[in-house]
Structures are given as structure tokens and as C-alpha cells.
Scaffold this motif. Structure first.
Motif, PDB file in Angstrom:
ATOM      1  N   ALA A  79       0.834  -1.093   0.177  1.00  0.00           N
ATOM      2  CA  ALA A  79       0.053  -0.126   0.065  1.00  0.00           C
ATOM      3  C   ALA A  79       0.857   1.218   0.058  1.00  0.00           C
ATOM      4  CB  ALA A  79      -0.779   0.024   1.167  1.00  0.00           C
ATOM      5  N   ARG A  87      -5.353  14.464   2.993  1.00  0.00           N
ATOM      6  CA  ARG A  87      -5.308  13.754   1.754  1.00  0.00           C
ATOM      7  C   ARG A  87      -6.283  12.302   1.794  1.00  0.00           C
ATOM      8  NH1 ARG A  87      -1.535  13.731  -1.839  1.00  0.00           N
ATOM      9  NH2 ARG A  87      -3.268  12.584  -3.027  1.00  0.00           N
ATOM     10  N   GLY A  88      -7.058  11.950   0.963  1.00  0.00           N
ATOM     11  CA  GLY A  88      -7.434  10.647   0.846  1.00  0.00           C
ATOM     12  C   GLY A  88      -8.529  10.576   2.009  1.00  0.00           C
ATOM     13  N   VAL A  89      -9.055   9.142   1.864  1.00  0.00           N
ATOM     14  CA  VAL A  89     -10.098   9.072   3.309  1.00  0.00           C
ATOM     15  C   VAL A  89      -9.264   9.091   4.611  1.00  0.00           C
ATOM     16  CG1 VAL A  89     -11.790   7.603   3.965  1.00  0.00           C
ATOM     17  CG2 VAL A  89     -11.284   7.655   1.418  1.00  0.00           C
ATOM     18  N   HIS A 111      -9.937  10.484  -3.043  1.00  0.00           N
ATOM     19  CA  HIS A 111      -9.428   9.073  -2.636  1.00  0.00           C
ATOM     20  C   HIS A 111      -8.052   8.536  -3.159  1.00  0.00           C
ATOM     21  CE1 HIS A 111      -9.431   4.601  -3.250  1.00  0.00           C
ATOM     22  NE2 HIS A 111      -9.747   4.638  -2.213  1.00  0.00           N
ATOM     23  N   ILE A 112      -7.248   7.915  -2.235  1.00  0.00           N
ATOM     24  CA  ILE A 112      -5.901   7.599  -2.784  1.00  0.00           C
ATOM     25  C   ILE A 112      -6.121   6.022  -3.101  1.00  0.00           C
ATOM     26  CG2 ILE A 112      -3.593   7.225  -2.127  1.00  0.00           C
ATOM     27  CD1 ILE A 112      -4.267   9.677  -0.040  1.00  0.00           C
ATOM     28  N   CYS A 114      -4.681   3.053  -3.726  1.00  0.00           N
ATOM     29  CA  CYS A 114      -3.609   2.004  -3.316  1.00  0.00           C
ATOM     30  C   CYS A 114      -3.860   0.968  -4.452  1.00  0.00           C
ATOM     31  CB  CYS A 114      -3.300   1.547  -1.917  1.00  0.00           C
ATOM     32  SG  CYS A 114      -2.629   3.059  -0.908  1.00  0.00           S
ATOM     33  N   ASP A 139     -10.437  -1.744   3.787  1.00  0.00           N
ATOM     34  CA  ASP A 139     -10.928  -1.629   2.236  1.00  0.00           C
ATOM     35  C   ASP A 139     -11.323  -3.135   2.108  1.00  0.00           C
ATOM     36  OD1 ASP A 139      -8.913   0.151   2.579  1.00  0.00           O
ATOM     37  OD2 ASP A 139      -8.807   0.572   0.508  1.00  0.00           O
TER      38      ASP A 139
HETATM   39  N1  SME Z   1      -7.669   4.570   0.057  1.00  0.00           N
HETATM   40  C1  SME Z   1      -6.834   5.248   1.219  1.00  0.00           C
HETATM   41  C2  SME Z   1      -5.284   4.872   1.250  1.00  0.00           C
HETATM   42  C3  SME Z   1      -4.884   3.914   1.843  1.00  0.00           C
HETATM   43  S1  SME Z   1      -5.052   2.452   0.936  1.00  0.00           S
HETATM   44  O1  SME Z   1      -6.431   2.217   0.763  1.00  0.00           O
HETATM   45  C4  SME Z   1      -4.449   1.149   1.980  1.00  0.00           C
HETATM   46  C5  SME Z   1      -7.109   6.560   1.311  1.00  0.00           C
HETATM   47  O2  SME Z   1      -7.762   7.086   0.375  1.00  0.00           O
HETATM   48  O3  SME Z   1      -6.824   7.374   2.139  1.00  0.00           O
END
Ligand code: SME
Length: 163
Positions: A79, A87-89, A111-112, A114, A139
Motif C-alpha cells: 500500500a 488527503r484521501g480517506v 480518494h487515494i 492504492c 478496504d
Molecule cells: N484509500 C486510502 C489510502 C490507503 S489504502 O486504501 C491502503 C485513502 O484514500 O486514504
């Protein structure tokens, strides 16, 4: 504590009741944070079979002069290592200091990804006193897998962590 987990079938709530008690027994009396986070991630992954479950912990980044989330113990595919606040969730959960449930990650702005296999997600902040010191990130590779039951039990599980 025996190393074998008792994996149960049944409702989501029954699974949480069973695994919460076992997590409590696993980490009770063990002061090492990494060991406890690793066992919690493994126990949750084994009981629920989620795509990815693990921790990001708040750590200073000397170069940036700011704290960020750094990947901790987890179960699942490799990841992203570092996530900035907001940033991201994960970074949003940290910034807002609240649990975030995302039914469809493609609809969450910023959303990041990975992994493109991840479809829904829940991120629970871990508090030490009034401060967030990390997050638990789960996830699923299926849409809309998390609800208030996950929120309640995962929040209770992270409260068991001795920081
Ligand atoms: N999707 C996450 C990043 C971490 S991975 O899912 C393991 C996010 O948007 O913060």
C-alpha cells in the motif's frame, strides 16, 4: 493467549463480538504497540476476509516540517507509504477527527487508490487523549460493505489499543 483464532460465521455483529473478545485477550498485557497493531490487523483480516486492513500512524516528516500518516502493520497487498493530513480517506479522517465510511471510493473526492480493486472503505481515527495518533483503515473489494455496525465495533476495537 493461544495463537489460534476462533473464526465464527453468523451475522456481522456476532463476528465482531467474537473477534473483539479475542483481540482483547491477544493484546492484553502486551505493551509493544507494533506487535498489537499487527495482531489486530491479522485477526480482523482472518475473521472478515477484507481486501486490506491495517494502520497508518501519525509521524513527523522532518523534510516537510509537518506530521503525516505513515504505513504501519497491515494485512493485504502492498500500500501507499505516506499520506498527508487532509488527503484521501485516511488523511480526511485524521483532519476531521472522525470515522469516515465510503460506500463507493470512486465517488470520494481525493480518494487515494492504492489498489484499483478497492471499492468501499472505512477509516477510524485512533485517539491518544484529544489527539489523533493514527488511523485504522479497512478496504473491501466490494461496494458498500461498511455501516454503523462496523463504525461502532471498529471504534471500540481501536480504543483497546494501549498507546
Ligand atoms: N484509500 C486510502 C489510502 C490507503 S489504502 O486504501 C491502503 C485513502 O484514500 O486514504
Amino acid at each position: 493467549m493461544a495463537e489460534d483464532l476462533n473464526i465464527v460465521s453468523g451475522s456481522k455483529e456476532e463476528k465482531y463480538i467474537s473477534i473483539t473478545a479475542q483481540i482483547k485477550a491477544l493484546i492484553d498485557g502486551e505493551p509493544d504497540l507494533t506487535a498489537n497493531l499487527a495482531n489486530i490487523a491479522a485477526a480482523l483480516k482472518e475473521q472478515f476476509g477484507w481486501f486490506w486492513v491495517g494502520f497508518y500512524m501519525v509521524k513527523p516528516n522532518e523534510t516537510k516540517g509537518a506530521d503525516e500518516l505513515v504505513l504501519g502493520p497491515f494485512q493485504g497487498p502492498v500500500a501507499c507509504t505516506r499520506i498527508a493530513k487532509g488527503r484521501g480517506v485516511c488523511g480526511t479522517s485524521w483532519a476531521k477527527e472522525e470515522t469516515i465510511v465510503v460506500a463507493d471510493v470512486e465517488k470520494f473526492p481525493g480518494h487515494i487508490a492504492c489498489s484499483s480493486a478497492s471499492k468501499s472503505e472505512i477509516v477510524v481515527p485512533i485517539f491518544k487523549g484529544a489527539s489523533v495518533v493514527g488511523v485504522l483503515d479497512v478496504d473491501s473489494d466490494m461496494l458498500d460493505q461498511f455501516d454503523d455496525t462496523d463504525k461502532a465495533y471498529l471504534e471500540a476495537i481501536v480504543e483497546l489499543i494501549q498507546l
